[in-house]
Scaffold this active site. Structure first.
Site, short mmCIF file in Angstrom:
data_model
loop_
_atom_site.label_atom_id
_atom_site.label_comp_id
_atom_site.label_asym_id
_atom_site.label_seq_id
_atom_site.Cartn_x
_atom_site.Cartn_y
_atom_site.Cartn_z
CG HIS A 328 -0.34 -0.10 2.55
ND1 HIS A 328 0.29 0.96 3.16
CD2 HIS A 328 -0.23 -1.15 3.42
CE1 HIS A 328 0.72 0.59 4.36
NE2 HIS A 328 0.43 -0.69 4.54
CG HIS A 332 -4.37 8.64 3.69
ND1 HIS A 332 -5.10 9.34 4.62
CD2 HIS A 332 -4.07 7.44 4.28
CE1 HIS A 332 -5.26 8.59 5.72
NE2 HIS A 332 -4.63 7.43 5.54
CD GLU A 362 -1.59 4.87 6.22
OE1 GLU A 362 -2.09 3.78 6.55
OE2 GLU A 362 -2.26 5.87 5.93
CD GLU A 385 -2.42 5.58 9.59
OE1 GLU A 385 -3.00 4.58 10.07
OE2 GLU A 385 -2.87 6.24 8.65
N1 GLY Z 1 -7.23 3.75 8.60
C1 GLY Z 1 -7.22 3.91 7.22
C2 GLY Z 1 -5.90 4.22 6.73
O1 GLY Z 1 -4.93 4.10 7.45
O2 GLY Z 1 -5.73 4.64 5.64
MN MN Z 2 -5.03 4.08 9.53
MN MN Z 3 -4.19 6.10 7.10
#
Ligand code: GLY
Ligand code: MN
Ligand code: MN
Length: 415
Positions: A328, A332, A362, A385
């Site tokens: 991922h 964001h 994160e 994160e």
């Molecule tokens: N909790 C959703 C994310 O970390 O993007």
């Molecule tokens: Mn998150």
């Molecule tokens: Mn997040």
């Protein structure tokens, strides 16, 4: 006043004849007479401060009209008080207020032949949107086909840069969620279930009149390798890790924090090895955040550190398999929406960090049982994160109260 200033600022970016239309959400049915908890539309909330369902704001340089639900004694007895048409102008600093049901009849009288209409704010799903069909937007698009423009890009740019009030709410949201993460570390032990720990967050958030900003992920052992796990109902086993991704909302503003720690309070050697890579990746990514740096830099930095770390442990041969273990993005935008508005690119080039932006950082590593690596690493899923504000002199970690050093976690959990 703050909302009036935002409307003014938005209009200053549009042409002189701009008329902006933004709507909020309607209640969403859960079953028979029961609705889901109501959440106003973020863009509408940002521009009006009004948090009842079913309302539309129409504003231009010299007029602000709000359409809302009228007072209705019977409905108010069942469902709560409404501001109503009479009180709305004074409370919301509007010139006029009308019954929402008259919107389609009245909208034309608020426009002239010169008006250019801006609608479709980011996130806006439109008044009385009952399915994927956006009825408000469809009717406006049909009626004013030749003079409509998208509001989204202009409003997203504004929402991307947080003002001091927004930062204050985000700091409060980060502090509360940080406190909950540490409480979870203290309360976790083998033999409990994931929902016992979820309940710690529910309780702390509700006690401060806050709530989750997204469904929390409370994932023991192998569940941590499911990125959007939220069953939160399995047993917490001795020797495994617990990954918790949970944040709360304060006056609409989200925090989004992840911590991973050992269920029995002590990291095993393989867990330690992976944790240290993720922590180094996360800290290095955060260190790269300064005004003027490209917004994809934290991801590049995190990928480099994780690649080097996993090669060193013999888990990867080269960078080509990174996505098997880190699949991922590294962050964001964060704000009224947990995945907040604003693009990463502008005019086909990567954006640069600017003071007032808030991003998550994160990185994670996820090693499933099926992965062809030494079995001592199986079922290790680790993500760390934080929420990071870009400041004049670099950055400020809003969620820094939530401990993440390995020794600090072990010490807190040993108490
Ligand atoms: N909790 C959703 C994310 O970390 O993007
Ligand atoms: Mn998150
Ligand atoms: Mn997040």
């Amino acid at each position: 006043m703050i909302h009036q200033n935002r409307r003014k600022e938005l209009l200053s970016k549009l042409d002189d004849n701009a008329v902006v239309i933004v709507s909020t959400n309607s209640e969403q049915k859960r079953n028979s007479d029961v609705n889901y908890p109501f959440r106003p539309d973020s863009s509408f909330w940002y521009l009006t401060g009004f948090i009842e369902p079913d309302a539309i704001a129409v504003f231009s340089k010299n007029n602000y009209t709000i359409f809302l639900k009228p007072k209705d004694i019977t409905k108010e007895i069942w469902n709560g008080l409404r501001l109503g048409v009479e009180m709305a102008p004074k409370t919301l600093l509007a010139n006029n207020a009308y019954d929402i049901d008259t919107f389609l009849d009245k909208i034309e009288s608020l426009l002239t032949s010169e008006s250019s209409l801006y609608f479709d704010a980011p996130g806006n799903i439109g008044w009385k949107d009952v399915s994927s069909t956006n009825k408000l937007n469809q009717s406006i698009a049909l009626k004013f086909r030749n003079r409509t423009q998208l509001l989204d890009p202009y409003l997203s740019e504004m929402r991307l840069i947080k003002d001091s009030t927004e930062i204050q709410h985000m700091q409060t949201a980060a502090d509360l969620a940080s406190k909950a993460h540490m409480q979870a570390m203290i309360r976790t032990r083998p033999g409990l279930y994931e929902y016992h720990i979820t309940a710690e967050f529910d309780t702390l958030f509700r006690k401060e009149d806050s709530e989750h900003s997204y469904p929390p992920i409370v994932a023991g052992g192998e569940n941590a390798c499911i990125l959007h796990y939220n069953e939160n109902n399995k047993l917490l086993n001795d020797g495994e890790l617990l990954l918790i991704d949970a944040g709360c909302e304060i006056l609409g503003y989200a925090s989004d924090i992840t911590r991973t720690f050992p269920i029995n309070g002590k990291f095993s050697e393989p867990q330690k090895e992976i944790y240290e890579i993720v922590l180094k990746a996360q800290k290095s990514a955060i260190a790269s955040i300064v005004p003027g740096e490209a917004v994809n830099k934290p991801h590049e930095v995190a990928c480099d550190v994780i690649t080097q770390g996993l090669i060193k442990l013999g888990i990867m041969d080269d960078a080509s398999s990174l996505r098997d273990f880190y699949m991922h993005g590294t962050g964001h935008w964060l704000g009224l929406d947990v995945h907040d508005v604003g693009t990463k690119e502008i005019n086909n080039t990567i954006r640069k960090f600017k003071v007032g932006m808030v991003t998550t950082v994160e990185p994670g590593i996820y090693i499933r049982k099926s992965d062809k690596v030494d079995s001592k690493y199986w079922n290790i899923g680790i993500r760390i994160e934080d929420d990071v504000l870009v400041t004049e002199d670099g950055h400020h970690i809003l969620s820094k109260a939530a401990i993440k050093e390995l020794e600090d976690i072990e010490q807190l959990m040993s108490q």
